[in-house]
Scaffold this active site. Structure first.
Site, PDB file in Angstrom:
ATOM      1  N   LYS A  13     -30.286 -27.846 -28.071  1.00  0.00           N
ATOM      2  CA  LYS A  13     -29.382 -27.298 -27.928  1.00  0.00           C
ATOM      3  C   LYS A  13     -29.899 -25.850 -29.166  1.00  0.00           C
ATOM      4  O   LYS A  13     -28.495 -24.791 -28.834  1.00  0.00           O
ATOM      5  CB  LYS A  13     -28.252 -27.485 -27.607  1.00  0.00           C
ATOM      6  CG  LYS A  13     -26.685 -26.922 -27.539  1.00  0.00           C
ATOM      7  CD  LYS A  13     -25.580 -28.324 -27.250  1.00  0.00           C
ATOM      8  CE  LYS A  13     -25.619 -29.293 -28.375  1.00  0.00           C
ATOM      9  NZ  LYS A  13     -24.521 -28.656 -28.914  1.00  0.00           N
ATOM     10  N   ARG A  85     -14.457 -28.729 -27.574  1.00  0.00           N
ATOM     11  CA  ARG A  85     -14.791 -30.426 -27.152  1.00  0.00           C
ATOM     12  C   ARG A  85     -13.753 -31.363 -26.415  1.00  0.00           C
ATOM     13  O   ARG A  85     -13.862 -32.676 -26.516  1.00  0.00           O
ATOM     14  CB  ARG A  85     -15.080 -31.454 -28.503  1.00  0.00           C
ATOM     15  CG  ARG A  85     -16.369 -31.296 -28.942  1.00  0.00           C
ATOM     16  CD  ARG A  85     -17.429 -31.770 -29.366  1.00  0.00           C
ATOM     17  NE  ARG A  85     -18.075 -32.654 -29.945  1.00  0.00           N
ATOM     18  CZ  ARG A  85     -19.183 -32.213 -30.757  1.00  0.00           C
ATOM     19  NH1 ARG A  85     -19.381 -30.868 -30.753  1.00  0.00           N
ATOM     20  NH2 ARG A  85     -19.350 -32.930 -32.358  1.00  0.00           N
ATOM     21  N   ARG A 119     -38.680 -37.862 -32.044  1.00  0.00           N
ATOM     22  CA  ARG A 119     -38.898 -37.159 -33.577  1.00  0.00           C
ATOM     23  C   ARG A 119     -38.821 -37.770 -34.762  1.00  0.00           C
ATOM     24  O   ARG A 119     -38.719 -39.084 -34.645  1.00  0.00           O
ATOM     25  CB  ARG A 119     -36.828 -36.845 -33.419  1.00  0.00           C
ATOM     26  CG  ARG A 119     -36.552 -35.932 -32.989  1.00  0.00           C
ATOM     27  CD  ARG A 119     -35.031 -35.472 -33.372  1.00  0.00           C
ATOM     28  NE  ARG A 119     -34.439 -34.804 -32.150  1.00  0.00           N
ATOM     29  CZ  ARG A 119     -33.103 -34.629 -32.108  1.00  0.00           C
ATOM     30  NH1 ARG A 119     -32.197 -35.332 -32.897  1.00  0.00           N
ATOM     31  NH2 ARG A 119     -32.308 -34.315 -31.155  1.00  0.00           N
ATOM     32  N   ARG A 168     -35.407 -40.578 -38.024  1.00  0.00           N
ATOM     33  CA  ARG A 168     -33.889 -40.651 -38.648  1.00  0.00           C
ATOM     34  C   ARG A 168     -33.105 -41.693 -37.951  1.00  0.00           C
ATOM     35  O   ARG A 168     -33.124 -42.392 -36.968  1.00  0.00           O
ATOM     36  CB  ARG A 168     -33.303 -39.000 -38.314  1.00  0.00           C
ATOM     37  CG  ARG A 168     -32.477 -38.431 -39.006  1.00  0.00           C
ATOM     38  CD  ARG A 168     -32.223 -37.203 -38.554  1.00  0.00           C
ATOM     39  NE  ARG A 168     -31.325 -37.607 -38.071  1.00  0.00           N
ATOM     40  CZ  ARG A 168     -30.265 -36.270 -36.733  1.00  0.00           C
ATOM     41  NH1 ARG A 168     -31.201 -35.569 -36.983  1.00  0.00           N
ATOM     42  NH2 ARG A 168     -29.377 -36.371 -36.011  1.00  0.00           N
ATOM     43  N   ARG A 179     -24.786 -41.923 -28.694  1.00  0.00           N
ATOM     44  CA  ARG A 179     -24.372 -41.210 -28.334  1.00  0.00           C
ATOM     45  C   ARG A 179     -24.529 -40.264 -26.981  1.00  0.00           C
ATOM     46  O   ARG A 179     -24.141 -38.634 -27.197  1.00  0.00           O
ATOM     47  CB  ARG A 179     -25.871 -40.059 -29.242  1.00  0.00           C
ATOM     48  CG  ARG A 179     -25.392 -40.783 -31.178  1.00  0.00           C
ATOM     49  CD  ARG A 179     -27.021 -40.158 -32.488  1.00  0.00           C
ATOM     50  NE  ARG A 179     -27.016 -38.055 -31.976  1.00  0.00           N
ATOM     51  CZ  ARG A 179     -28.420 -38.580 -31.722  1.00  0.00           C
ATOM     52  NH1 ARG A 179     -29.034 -38.542 -32.518  1.00  0.00           N
ATOM     53  NH2 ARG A 179     -28.386 -36.545 -32.293  1.00  0.00           N
TER      54      ARG A 179
HETATM   55  P1  ADP Z   1     -22.808 -33.946 -32.990  1.00  0.00           P
HETATM   56  O1  ADP Z   1     -24.172 -34.321 -32.766  1.00  0.00           O
HETATM   57  O2  ADP Z   1     -23.592 -35.101 -34.012  1.00  0.00           O
HETATM   58  O3  ADP Z   1     -21.875 -33.947 -33.132  1.00  0.00           O
HETATM   59  P2  ADP Z   1     -21.897 -31.560 -34.445  1.00  0.00           P
HETATM   60  O4  ADP Z   1     -22.451 -31.129 -35.772  1.00  0.00           O
HETATM   61  O5  ADP Z   1     -21.509 -31.160 -33.416  1.00  0.00           O
HETATM   62  O6  ADP Z   1     -23.077 -32.868 -34.122  1.00  0.00           O
HETATM   63  O7  ADP Z   1     -20.372 -32.268 -34.699  1.00  0.00           O
HETATM   64  C1  ADP Z   1     -20.902 -32.866 -36.164  1.00  0.00           C
HETATM   65  C2  ADP Z   1     -19.102 -33.392 -35.682  1.00  0.00           C
HETATM   66  O8  ADP Z   1     -18.143 -33.124 -36.402  1.00  0.00           O
HETATM   67  C3  ADP Z   1     -18.601 -34.267 -34.956  1.00  0.00           C
HETATM   68  O9  ADP Z   1     -18.928 -35.777 -34.686  1.00  0.00           O
HETATM   69  C4  ADP Z   1     -17.216 -34.266 -34.675  1.00  0.00           C
HETATM   70  O10 ADP Z   1     -17.015 -35.464 -36.190  1.00  0.00           O
HETATM   71  C5  ADP Z   1     -16.879 -33.315 -35.792  1.00  0.00           C
HETATM   72  N1  ADP Z   1     -16.898 -31.482 -34.876  1.00  0.00           N
HETATM   73  C6  ADP Z   1     -17.649 -30.965 -34.396  1.00  0.00           C
HETATM   74  N2  ADP Z   1     -17.211 -29.654 -33.205  1.00  0.00           N
HETATM   75  C7  ADP Z   1     -15.920 -30.059 -33.549  1.00  0.00           C
HETATM   76  C8  ADP Z   1     -14.591 -30.150 -32.337  1.00  0.00           C
HETATM   77  N3  ADP Z   1     -15.196 -28.950 -31.562  1.00  0.00           N
HETATM   78  N4  ADP Z   1     -13.792 -30.771 -32.229  1.00  0.00           N
HETATM   79  C9  ADP Z   1     -13.765 -32.312 -33.039  1.00  0.00           C
HETATM   80  N5  ADP Z   1     -14.447 -32.264 -33.699  1.00  0.00           N
HETATM   81  C10 ADP Z   1     -15.799 -31.503 -33.868  1.00  0.00           C
END
Ligand code: ADP
Ligand code: ZN
Length: 234
Positions: A13, A85, A119, A168, A179
């Site tokens: 993505k 989200r 990875r 990682r 995940r």
């Molecule tokens: P991952 O794929 O690990 O979830 P992201 O970079 O999308 O990675 O997000 C990292 C963290 O940031 C999430 O685990 C959450 O804690 C927070 N986060 C990101 N976007 C949102 C959102 N739209 N609403 C709530 N928390 C978010």
């Protein structure tokens, strides 16, 4: 053009949205990146959200919504990655922007697990070298996956700096399963919300070829929709 991209961990993505950003001059808005940046800079916001990220929990809607509202103000061209989200976040987005399309990346779990477990990243913290040792060629439920590896030139050493490659912690199989499950649970109600709403077109593509080809498929679908955009409000 205003786009949202949804895709499970390991679906590429980030790469696709980067290419779409270049192609269409979109601003790429990733809430995860914004939050990590705030934490790094030690801002008030950063301090407030630090623990949520550490624990992999969602940041509360009020905070996320505030950040996104400020970020989207006056923006006409963007791709949202990591937002919405929750259904609440989607509802607020409806009020502040008219989304032209939702890009949804599909992939079978088995492939994602295989791809993520393969990875390898550079062990040098100053280097961003990353590789993939999986060579995937298989068909699952009629979807043919051809995903060649991205190997370093020298035996498990980084091409950029020569340091050894490592895996990682969260790319290990037990963590990957978790995940993927979390992604499933979180994205389902949001996607269902948009399906029910029915007014935002979905662009569904499979992550079954190297990134260039997947991006090409997305671009083709966007071009088809564009005629639509042009016929809409001036
Ligand atoms: P991952 O794929 O690990 O979830 P992201 O970079 O999308 O990675 O997000 C990292 C963290 O940031 C999430 O685990 C959450 O804690 C927070 N986060 C990101 N976007 C949102 C959102 N739209 N609403 C709530 N928390 C978010
Ligand atoms: Zn390196």
């Amino acid at each position: 053009m205003k786009l949202i991209i949804f895709g499970p961990p390991g679906s590429g993505k980030g790469t696709y949205s980067m290419r779409l950003r270049e192609r269409y001059g979109l601003e790429k808005i990733s809430t995860g990146d914004i939050f990590r940046e705030e934490i790094k800079r030690g801002t008030d916001l950063g301090k407030k959200i630090e623990n949520y990220l550490k624990e992999g929990k969602l940041v509360p809607d009020e905070i996320v919504i505030e950040v996104v509202k400020r970020k989207l103000e006056g923006l006409d061209n963007f791709i949202l990655d990591g937002y919405p989200r929750t259904v609440e976040q989607a509802k607020v987005l409806d009020k502040i922007a008219k989304i032209d399309a939702i890009i949804k990346i599909n992939a079978h779990k088995e492939i994602l697990v295989e791809k993520i477990s393969a990875r390898r990243i550079c062990s040098n913290p100053k280097c961003d070298g990353n590789y993939n040792i999986a060579n995937i060629k298989k068909t699952i439920e009629g979807v043919e996956y051809i995903l060649p590896p991205l190997l370093p030139k020298n035996d498990m050493k980084c091409d950029k700096c020569g340091s050894p490659l490592i895996q990682r912690d969260d790319d290990k199989p037990e963590v990957i399963e978790e995940r993927l499950k979390v992604y499933e649970q979180q994205s389902k109600p949001v996607i269902e919300y948009y399906i029910k709403k029915g007014s935002v077109p979905f662009i569904e593509v499979w992550m079954n070829r190297p990134p260039e080809e997947v991006v090409e498929n997305i671009v083709n679908a966007i071009e088809k929709l564009k005629v639509h955009f042009l016929n809409r409000n001036p």
